[in-house]
Scaffold this motif. Structure first.
Motif, PDB file in Angstrom:
ATOM      1  N   ASP A  64      43.666  68.378  24.622  1.00 44.25           N
ATOM      2  CA  ASP A  64      42.405  68.261  23.881  1.00 44.25           C
ATOM      3  C   ASP A  64      41.701  69.611  23.769  1.00 44.25           C
ATOM      4  N   LEU A  65      41.705  70.382  24.851  1.00 45.67           N
ATOM      5  CA  LEU A  65      41.041  71.685  24.839  1.00 45.67           C
ATOM      6  C   LEU A  65      41.732  72.659  23.893  1.00 45.67           C
ATOM      7  N   ILE A  66      43.056  72.637  23.878  1.00 47.25           N
ATOM      8  CA  ILE A  66      43.799  73.512  22.970  1.00 47.25           C
ATOM      9  C   ILE A  66      43.519  73.111  21.521  1.00 47.25           C
ATOM     10  N   ARG A  71      40.846  74.148  16.341  1.00 44.34           N
ATOM     11  CA  ARG A  71      39.967  73.671  15.266  1.00 44.34           C
ATOM     12  C   ARG A  71      38.791  74.621  15.022  1.00 44.34           C
ATOM     13  N   ARG A  72      38.298  75.265  16.073  1.00 41.60           N
ATOM     14  CA  ARG A  72      37.193  76.215  15.910  1.00 41.60           C
ATOM     15  C   ARG A  72      37.615  77.464  15.150  1.00 41.60           C
ATOM     16  N   LEU A  78      42.754  73.912   6.390  1.00 38.49           N
ATOM     17  CA  LEU A  78      43.866  73.531   7.259  1.00 38.49           C
ATOM     18  C   LEU A  78      43.450  72.421   8.228  1.00 38.49           C
ATOM     19  N   VAL A  79      42.257  72.510   8.768  1.00 39.19           N
ATOM     20  CA  VAL A  79      41.756  71.474   9.674  1.00 39.19           C
ATOM     21  C   VAL A  79      41.604  70.148   8.926  1.00 39.19           C
ATOM     22  N   ARG A  80      41.072  70.209   7.718  1.00 40.39           N
ATOM     23  CA  ARG A  80      40.896  69.008   6.890  1.00 40.39           C
ATOM     24  C   ARG A  80      42.217  68.325   6.606  1.00 40.39           C
ATOM     25  N   ASP A  81      43.225  69.127   6.285  1.00 42.12           N
ATOM     26  CA  ASP A  81      44.546  68.573   5.938  1.00 42.12           C
ATOM     27  C   ASP A  81      45.217  68.011   7.148  1.00 42.12           C
TER      28      ASP A  81
END
Length: 81
Positions: A64-66, A71-72, A78-81
């Motif tokens: 989860d941390l990775i 995501r940050r 790319l995050v949206r896709d």
């Protein structure tokens, strides 16, 4: 101009610790909630990062941390896709 790659995470030389990017607010919460798994050294104190003891961190938490660190930094598209 290409974007300089940002630090995401890296295995430390001891093979038992991961340095991972984390925003200061999340880092402070994790350091307080589980000091056996999460800690700082002076080197990381002023950076948005913390150290994680692999043998102490709860299963799934490091994943989860990775993902949060990625995501940050990843482009929004790319995050949206």
């Amino acid at each position: 101009m290409s974007r300089r790659p940002e630090f995401l995470a890296r295995l430390k030389e001891d093979g038992e610790t991961v340095a991972i990017r984390a925003d200061f607010a999340d880092r402070d919460v994790l350091l307080e909630l589980d000091p056996a798994a999460f800690y700082l050294t002076d080197h990381y104190r002023n950076h948005p990062a913390m150290l994680v003891r692999l043998k102490q961190v709860r299963p799934g938490m490091l994943d989860d941390l990775i993902e949060q660190a990625w995501r940050r930094q990843a482009p929004r598209k790319l995050v949206r896709d």
